[in-house]
Design an enzyme around this catalytic site. Structure first.
Site, PDB file in Angstrom:
ATOM      1  N   LYS A  18      -1.328  -1.248   5.076  1.00  0.00           N
ATOM      2  CA  LYS A  18      -2.586  -1.823   4.592  1.00  0.00           C
ATOM      3  C   LYS A  18      -2.321  -3.002   3.660  1.00  0.00           C
ATOM      4  O   LYS A  18      -1.367  -2.981   2.891  1.00  0.00           O
ATOM      5  CB  LYS A  18      -3.378  -0.755   3.825  1.00  0.00           C
ATOM      6  CG  LYS A  18      -3.719   0.458   4.664  1.00  0.00           C
ATOM      7  CD  LYS A  18      -4.324   1.572   3.831  1.00  0.00           C
ATOM      8  CE  LYS A  18      -3.326   2.186   2.882  1.00  0.00           C
ATOM      9  NZ  LYS A  18      -3.837   3.413   2.215  1.00  0.00           N
ATOM     10  N   THR A  70     -12.777  -0.365  -6.083  1.00  0.00           N
ATOM     11  CA  THR A  70     -12.022  -0.025  -4.871  1.00  0.00           C
ATOM     12  C   THR A  70     -11.360   1.351  -4.996  1.00  0.00           C
ATOM     13  O   THR A  70     -10.387   1.636  -4.322  1.00  0.00           O
ATOM     14  CB  THR A  70     -10.944  -1.086  -4.577  1.00  0.00           C
ATOM     15  OG1 THR A  70     -10.132  -1.230  -5.745  1.00  0.00           O
ATOM     16  CG2 THR A  70     -11.531  -2.421  -4.180  1.00  0.00           C
ATOM     17  N   GLY A 107     -10.478   4.848  -4.194  1.00  0.00           N
ATOM     18  CA  GLY A 107     -10.587   5.710  -3.012  1.00  0.00           C
ATOM     19  C   GLY A 107     -10.638   4.973  -1.685  1.00  0.00           C
ATOM     20  O   GLY A 107     -10.913   5.589  -0.643  1.00  0.00           O
ATOM     21  N   THR A 108     -10.349   3.683  -1.692  1.00  0.00           N
ATOM     22  CA  THR A 108     -10.406   2.932  -0.422  1.00  0.00           C
ATOM     23  C   THR A 108      -9.417   3.488   0.613  1.00  0.00           C
ATOM     24  O   THR A 108      -9.736   3.610   1.788  1.00  0.00           O
ATOM     25  CB  THR A 108     -10.095   1.433  -0.638  1.00  0.00           C
ATOM     26  OG1 THR A 108      -8.933   1.321  -1.460  1.00  0.00           O
ATOM     27  CG2 THR A 108     -11.256   0.710  -1.287  1.00  0.00           C
ATOM     28  N   GLY A 109      -8.215   3.833   0.144  1.00  0.00           N
ATOM     29  CA  GLY A 109      -7.188   4.329   1.063  1.00  0.00           C
ATOM     30  C   GLY A 109      -7.572   5.673   1.673  1.00  0.00           C
ATOM     31  O   GLY A 109      -7.380   5.906   2.872  1.00  0.00           O
ATOM     32  N   CYS A 110      -8.138   6.550   0.849  1.00  0.00           N
ATOM     33  CA  CYS A 110      -8.569   7.875   1.339  1.00  0.00           C
ATOM     34  C   CYS A 110      -9.671   7.697   2.370  1.00  0.00           C
ATOM     35  O   CYS A 110      -9.648   8.303   3.453  1.00  0.00           O
ATOM     36  CB  CYS A 110      -9.108   8.722   0.191  1.00  0.00           C
ATOM     37  SG  CYS A 110      -7.968   8.915  -1.183  1.00  0.00           S
TER      38      CYS A 110
HETATM   39  N1  ATP Z   1     -10.782  -6.086  -2.183  1.00  0.00           N
HETATM   40  C1  ATP Z   1     -10.758  -5.727  -0.897  1.00  0.00           C
HETATM   41  N2  ATP Z   1     -11.491  -6.393   0.023  1.00  0.00           N
HETATM   42  C2  ATP Z   1     -11.495  -6.050   1.319  1.00  0.00           C
HETATM   43  N3  ATP Z   1     -10.747  -5.014   1.804  1.00  0.00           N
HETATM   44  C3  ATP Z   1      -9.990  -4.313   0.947  1.00  0.00           C
HETATM   45  C4  ATP Z   1      -9.945  -4.636  -0.444  1.00  0.00           C
HETATM   46  N4  ATP Z   1      -9.106  -3.742  -1.058  1.00  0.00           N
HETATM   47  C5  ATP Z   1      -8.662  -2.930  -0.098  1.00  0.00           C
HETATM   48  N5  ATP Z   1      -9.168  -3.270   1.114  1.00  0.00           N
HETATM   49  C6  ATP Z   1      -8.944  -2.585   2.396  1.00  0.00           C
HETATM   50  O1  ATP Z   1      -9.176  -1.201   2.144  1.00  0.00           O
HETATM   51  C7  ATP Z   1      -8.312  -0.403   2.956  1.00  0.00           C
HETATM   52  C8  ATP Z   1      -7.487   0.496   2.051  1.00  0.00           C
HETATM   53  O2  ATP Z   1      -6.407  -0.269   1.539  1.00  0.00           O
HETATM   54  P1  ATP Z   1      -5.754  -0.135   0.097  1.00  0.00           P
HETATM   55  O3  ATP Z   1      -4.518  -0.972   0.129  1.00  0.00           O
HETATM   56  O4  ATP Z   1      -6.763  -0.452  -0.969  1.00  0.00           O
HETATM   57  O5  ATP Z   1      -5.447   1.413   0.030  1.00  0.00           O
HETATM   58  P2  ATP Z   1      -4.905   2.274  -1.148  1.00  0.00           P
HETATM   59  O6  ATP Z   1      -4.196   1.443  -2.144  1.00  0.00           O
HETATM   60  O7  ATP Z   1      -4.133   3.364  -0.519  1.00  0.00           O
HETATM   61  O8  ATP Z   1      -6.230   2.847  -1.801  1.00  0.00           O
HETATM   62  P3  ATP Z   1      -6.417   4.021  -2.925  1.00  0.00           P
HETATM   63  O9  ATP Z   1      -5.057   4.355  -3.465  1.00  0.00           O
HETATM   64  O10 ATP Z   1      -7.365   3.480  -3.937  1.00  0.00           O
HETATM   65  O11 ATP Z   1      -7.060   5.165  -2.200  1.00  0.00           O
HETATM   66  C9  ATP Z   1      -7.508  -1.403   3.787  1.00  0.00           C
HETATM   67  O12 ATP Z   1      -8.188  -1.637   5.012  1.00  0.00           O
HETATM   68  C10 ATP Z   1      -7.520  -2.658   2.915  1.00  0.00           C
HETATM   69  O13 ATP Z   1      -7.281  -3.833   3.670  1.00  0.00           O
HETATM   70  C1  HMH Z   2      -7.181  13.359  -5.492  1.00  0.00           C
HETATM   71  C2  HMH Z   2      -6.821  11.942  -5.207  1.00  0.00           C
HETATM   72  N1  HMH Z   2      -6.279  11.629  -4.021  1.00  0.00           N
HETATM   73  C3  HMH Z   2      -5.953  10.344  -3.740  1.00  0.00           C
HETATM   74  C4  HMH Z   2      -6.186   9.342  -4.648  1.00  0.00           C
HETATM   75  C5  HMH Z   2      -5.775   7.916  -4.339  1.00  0.00           C
HETATM   76  O1  HMH Z   2      -6.854   7.090  -4.325  1.00  0.00           O
HETATM   77  C6  HMH Z   2      -6.775   9.701  -5.891  1.00  0.00           C
HETATM   78  N2  HMH Z   2      -7.029   8.779  -6.843  1.00  0.00           N
HETATM   79  N3  HMH Z   2      -7.083  11.007  -6.135  1.00  0.00           N
END
Ligand code: ATP
Ligand code: HMH
Length: 272
Positions: free
Chosen positions: A175, A207, A209-212
């Site tokens: 990502k 942002t 929880g975007t990854g989850c």
């Molecule tokens: N500011 C942003 N604008 C548009 N898309 C974004 C932005 N930030 C993240 N994304 C998208 O969100 C999705 C999750 O990516 P991200 O890299 O944020 O995950 P993450 O770091 O594992 O998230 P988290 O740890 O907060 O759950 C990907 O599709 C990424 O491209």
């Molecule tokens: C419980 C939990 N899982 C995943 C993440 C990563 O976003 C978080 N902040 N908290």
């Protein structure tokens, strides 16, 4: 009625934006019946993580057993796993049930810097869980941690995807949320081709929880039997809508809006 079912094995975020809560909301929005196995309870809000309380290995195992013996999921995901012993238990259970559509979100560190995976557990993740993954979704720092080199350009991102593929994951999504530049571009590698999913980067602090949410959306689509390329494509639209329409919740890094995708689709249907 034949409804698609999915399982999330992850931690609880009391603030409701990440973890199990984000996963179940996302499953629901994508018309998938969600089940869960908690690995840890976190005391957490938009300002950070105030406490981490891992569950016992037996508690994790029994939840997966209960779901697996009765409500067979079409796909599942893992999120926060916290320790080597939980990773080993989860890997054993996945093999026992012969679940194939596994999405591994290798959660390591929360946005505020708190560890959601013990440092020594990364080895175990690579050895036990990555080889079982149908899809793995590291962000850039997580991918760097897994491959052991830094990723600062497209070529290194591709090399990292190939390296993680060689560890046994069938599809690798790296990502681009943590990158810079005008676009947030995610890379999908399937062992042959690189596919890029691009959306405009939204300037926001909300942002959490975007990854989850993103990995849950991929899981939901796989549970419905969609191919991986379509699943990632839907997940990308889902997360873009969710970030764009954030709800302004909390004083820190707020959650995204899990309703936004369905609302936009409903509006489109009305206007056509
Ligand atoms: N500011 C942003 N604008 C548009 N898309 C974004 C932005 N930030 C993240 N994304 C998208 O969100 C999705 C999750 O990516 P991200 O890299 O944020 O995950 P993450 O770091 O594992 O998230 P988290 O740890 O907060 O759950 C990907 O599709 C990424 O491209
Ligand atoms: C419980 C939990 N899982 C995943 C993440 C990563 O976003 C978080 N902040 N908290």
């Amino acid at each position: 009625m034949d409804v698609a079912k999915a399982l999330t094995i992850a931690g609880s975020d009391s603030g409701g934006g990440a973890g199990i809560q984000a996963d179940l909301k996302t499953f629901q929005e994508l018309d998938v019946f969600g089940t869960s196995a908690l690995t840890a309870v976190t005391a957490q809000n938009t300002l950070g993580v105030q406490g981490v309380y891992p569950l016992s290995v037996d508690a994790v195992k029994e939840q997966i057993q209960s779901v697996g013996t009765d409500i067979a999921p079409g796909a599942l995901k893992t999120g926060m796993l916290f320790s080597s012993e939980i990773i080993r238990t989860v890997s054993d259970m996945i093999q026992e049930f012969q679940w194939e559509k596994l999405v591994v979100d290798p959660v390591m560190i929360a946005k505020g810097g708190s560890a959601l995976l013990q440092k020594e557990a990364i080895k175990c993740l690579k050895k036990n869980l990555i080889p079982l993954a149908y899809c793995i979704t590291p962000n850039l720092p997580e991918a760097e941690e897994i491959v052991g080199f830094s990723i600062t350009n497209r070529e290194q991102q591709e090399l990292a995807a190939q390296s993680i593929y060689k560890m046994g994951a069938k599809h690798v999504v790296i990502k681009g949320g943590h990158g810079d530049g005008e676009q947030a571009t995610d890379l999908l590698y399937d062992g042959e081709d690189f596919h890029f999913f691009t959306a405009s980067r939204i300037q926001t602090k909300h942002t959490h929880g975007t990854g989850c949410t993103y990995s849950a959306a991929i899981t939901a689509e796989l549970a419905k039997g969609r191919p991986i390329y379509d699943a990632v494509s839907t997940a990308k639209s889902f997360i873009q809508d969710a970030i764009e329409n954030q709800l302004g919740i909390g004083a820190g890094h707020g959650p995204t809006n899990h309703w936004a995708y369905q609302k936009r689709k409903a509006n489109q249907q009305i206007s056509f």
